[in-house]
Motif scaffolding. Structure first.
Motif, PDB file in Angstrom:
ATOM      1  N   PRO A 254       0.804  -1.224   0.000  1.00 42.78           N
ATOM      2  CA  PRO A 254       0.000   0.000   0.000  1.00 42.78           C
ATOM      3  C   PRO A 254       0.839   1.278   0.000  1.00 42.78           C
ATOM      4  CG  PRO A 254      -0.902  -1.592   1.541  1.00 42.78           C
ATOM      5  CD  PRO A 254       0.422  -2.117   1.116  1.00 42.78           C
ATOM      6  N   TYR A 255       2.105   1.178   0.378  1.00 42.41           N
ATOM      7  CA  TYR A 255       2.969   2.362   0.404  1.00 42.41           C
ATOM      8  C   TYR A 255       3.591   2.658  -0.959  1.00 42.41           C
ATOM      9  CZ  TYR A 255       2.577   2.178   5.473  1.00 42.41           C
ATOM     10  OH  TYR A 255       2.089   2.164   6.757  1.00 42.41           O
ATOM     11  N   LEU A 256       3.379   1.757  -1.921  1.00 44.21           N
ATOM     12  CA  LEU A 256       3.897   1.955  -3.267  1.00 44.21           C
ATOM     13  C   LEU A 256       3.042   2.978  -3.991  1.00 44.21           C
ATOM     14  CD1 LEU A 256       5.947   0.940  -5.409  1.00 44.21           C
ATOM     15  CD2 LEU A 256       4.259  -0.800  -6.031  1.00 44.21           C
TER      16      LEU A 256
ATOM     17  N   SER B  54      14.922  -9.480  -6.166  1.00 45.60           N
ATOM     18  CA  SER B  54      13.960  -8.831  -5.289  1.00 45.60           C
ATOM     19  C   SER B  54      13.972  -7.333  -5.547  1.00 45.60           C
ATOM     20  CB  SER B  54      14.297  -9.118  -3.823  1.00 45.60           C
ATOM     21  OG  SER B  54      15.569  -8.561  -3.484  1.00 45.60           O
ATOM     22  N   TRP B  55      12.997  -6.643  -4.960  1.00 47.51           N
ATOM     23  CA  TRP B  55      12.943  -5.182  -5.085  1.00 47.51           C
ATOM     24  C   TRP B  55      12.442  -4.607  -3.775  1.00 47.51           C
ATOM     25  CZ3 TRP B  55       7.923  -2.758  -5.455  1.00 47.51           C
ATOM     26  CH2 TRP B  55       6.858  -3.655  -5.484  1.00 47.51           C
ATOM     27  N   ARG B  56      12.798  -3.370  -3.524  1.00 47.56           N
ATOM     28  CA  ARG B  56      12.416  -2.751  -2.252  1.00 47.56           C
ATOM     29  C   ARG B  56      12.023  -1.300  -2.456  1.00 47.56           C
ATOM     30  NH1 ARG B  56      18.117  -3.145  -1.559  1.00 47.56           N
ATOM     31  NH2 ARG B  56      19.137  -1.099  -1.554  1.00 47.56           N
ATOM     32  N   LEU B  57      11.215  -0.830  -1.520  1.00 47.89           N
ATOM     33  CA  LEU B  57      10.785   0.562  -1.524  1.00 47.89           C
ATOM     34  C   LEU B  57      11.930   1.442  -1.034  1.00 47.89           C
ATOM     35  CD1 LEU B  57       7.209   0.197   0.032  1.00 47.89           C
ATOM     36  CD2 LEU B  57       7.888   0.061  -2.361  1.00 47.89           C
ATOM     37  N   PRO B  58      11.853   2.752  -1.261  1.00 48.59           N
ATOM     38  CA  PRO B  58      12.894   3.639  -0.729  1.00 48.59           C
ATOM     39  C   PRO B  58      12.876   3.628   0.796  1.00 48.59           C
ATOM     40  CG  PRO B  58      11.044   4.903  -1.586  1.00 48.59           C
ATOM     41  CD  PRO B  58      10.820   3.486  -2.015  1.00 48.59           C
ATOM     42  N   ALA B  59      13.967   4.082   1.387  1.00 55.42           N
ATOM     43  CA  ALA B  59      14.078   4.078   2.851  1.00 55.42           C
ATOM     44  C   ALA B  59      13.027   4.973   3.491  1.00 55.42           C
ATOM     45  CB  ALA B  59      15.475   4.512   3.279  1.00 55.42           C
TER      46      ALA B  59
ATOM     47  N   GLU C  36      -3.297   9.078   2.947  1.00 56.96           N
ATOM     48  CA  GLU C  36      -4.176   9.005   1.784  1.00 56.96           C
ATOM     49  C   GLU C  36      -4.198   7.611   1.150  1.00 56.96           C
ATOM     50  OE1 GLU C  36      -3.376  12.186  -0.989  1.00 56.96           O
ATOM     51  OE2 GLU C  36      -4.962  13.380  -0.041  1.00 56.96           O
ATOM     52  N   ASN C  37      -3.161   6.808   1.435  1.00 60.98           N
ATOM     53  CA  ASN C  37      -3.159   5.444   0.905  1.00 60.98           C
ATOM     54  C   ASN C  37      -3.932   4.478   1.804  1.00 60.98           C
ATOM     55  OD1 ASN C  37      -1.447   5.075   3.097  1.00 60.98           O
ATOM     56  ND2 ASN C  37       0.404   4.806   1.869  1.00 60.98           N
ATOM     57  N   GLY C  38      -4.519   5.013   2.901  1.00 63.93           N
ATOM     58  CA  GLY C  38      -5.325   4.198   3.800  1.00 63.93           C
ATOM     59  C   GLY C  38      -4.560   3.588   4.953  1.00 63.93           C
ATOM     60  N   MET C  39      -3.229   3.676   4.932  1.00 61.99           N
ATOM     61  CA  MET C  39      -2.423   3.115   6.002  1.00 61.99           C
ATOM     62  C   MET C  39      -2.367   4.084   7.184  1.00 61.99           C
ATOM     63  SD  MET C  39      -1.927   0.337   4.572  1.00 61.99           S
ATOM     64  CE  MET C  39      -0.853  -0.467   5.772  1.00 61.99           C
ATOM     65  N   GLN C  40      -2.128   3.523   8.380  1.00 61.72           N
ATOM     66  CA  GLN C  40      -2.111   4.330   9.592  1.00 61.72           C
ATOM     67  C   GLN C  40      -0.714   4.375  10.220  1.00 61.72           C
ATOM     68  OE1 GLN C  40      -5.275   2.639  12.033  1.00 61.72           O
ATOM     69  NE2 GLN C  40      -6.741   4.083  11.181  1.00 61.72           N
ATOM     70  N   VAL C  41      -0.352   5.558  10.699  1.00 60.80           N
ATOM     71  CA  VAL C  41       0.949   5.789  11.313  1.00 60.80           C
ATOM     72  C   VAL C  41       0.750   6.665  12.538  1.00 60.80           C
ATOM     73  CG1 VAL C  41       3.253   6.792  11.005  1.00 60.80           C
ATOM     74  CG2 VAL C  41       2.138   5.643   9.088  1.00 60.80           C
ATOM     75  N   GLN C  42       1.507   6.409  13.596  1.00 61.31           N
ATOM     76  CA  GLN C  42       1.458   7.256  14.781  1.00 61.31           C
ATOM     77  C   GLN C  42       2.236   8.543  14.509  1.00 61.31           C
ATOM     78  OE1 GLN C  42      -0.510   6.331  17.264  1.00 61.31           O
ATOM     79  NE2 GLN C  42      -0.911   4.451  16.107  1.00 61.31           N
ATOM     80  N   ILE C  43       1.541   9.683  14.638  1.00 63.06           N
ATOM     81  CA  ILE C  43       2.155  10.986  14.357  1.00 63.06           C
ATOM     82  C   ILE C  43       1.870  11.949  15.503  1.00 63.06           C
ATOM     83  CG2 ILE C  43       1.995  10.682  11.856  1.00 63.06           C
ATOM     84  CD1 ILE C  43      -0.481  12.419  11.871  1.00 63.06           C
TER      85      ILE C  43
END
Length: 214
Positions: A131-133, A152-157, A184-191
């Motif tokens: 979802p972070y892509l 393999s492939w990975r997202l940026p840091a 906005e991507n629907g994911m939740q983060v503590q801020i």
């Protein structure tokens, strides 16, 4: 074939194969990271996760969950702290994410403009990070050359996302009150609670945690 490429030869018999044999370094099982590719009995295995597997004969045991880099077959290996592993050196290439098609992502090499397709299951960190892509995001593809190629492939840091809404308030940490922010991507983060909806925040994509304002 892969085994022959990584064959170890005695110093008295060094041949043109030597440069290929130097494409690895030694590390302990506690030092390998998720996404590393290690040599197990002459075969390349991607480290999926690492756990402490208890003790054996008074020594701590490290459990590595692996996936064969070519066949995709999953396995588990256990090692002691003083064991030595061979970590293969991979080629790191930057690509731009184009779009997804089922279980496949399409990536563009910005240097050669060649398109590459990768299975979503080869994303480091697993599908939970999908979802972070985002469109046009730069990702890194790891390859073992000359074969088997991309592994393999990975997202940026880290990456910047817009906060869509705030949810509940949680405990304070060193004087700062944190809330659950929905991106906005629907994911939740503590801020921190001073962040308002509509603001951009930088997220650590390794720990999936807030870093700061964009």
């Amino acid at each position: 074939m892969f085994r022959s490429v990584f064959a170890r030869v005695a110093s008295s018999r060094l041949t043109a194969v030597q440069p290929l044999c130097q494409r690895w370094y030694q590390a302990g099982p506690n030092s390998v990271r998720m996404g590393n590719v290690i040599d197990i009995k002459g075969e390349p295995h991607i480290v999926v996760s690492r756990d402490h597997g208890g003790t054996a004969r008074g020594q701590a045991v490290i459990k590595l969950n692996l996936k064969h880099a070519v066949t995709g077959i999953k396995s588990t290996e256990r090692f002691r702290n003083n064991d030595t592993l061979e970590v293969l050196l991979l080629v790191q290439t930057q690509y731009q994410y184009l779009y997804s098609d089922g279980d496949t992502v399409h990536l563009l090499n910005m240097q050669t403009f060649e398109e590459l397709t990768m299975d979503i299951n080869t994303l480091e960190g697993g599908k939970d990070k999908l979802p972070y892509l985002e469109d046009n995001m730069e990702v890194t593809v790891q390859s073992l050359e000359p074969e088997p190629g991309p592994l393999s492939w990975r997202l940026p840091a880290r990456h910047t996302y817009k906060v869509k809404s705030l949810v509940d308030r949680i405990a304070k940490d060193r004087g700062t009150t944190y809330v659950t922010g929905t991106l906005e991507n629907g994911m939740q983060v503590q801020i921190p609670n001073f962040i308002k909806p509509g603001e951009n925040v930088v997220v650590d994509l390794t720990r999936l945690s807030y870093i700061g304002r964009a």
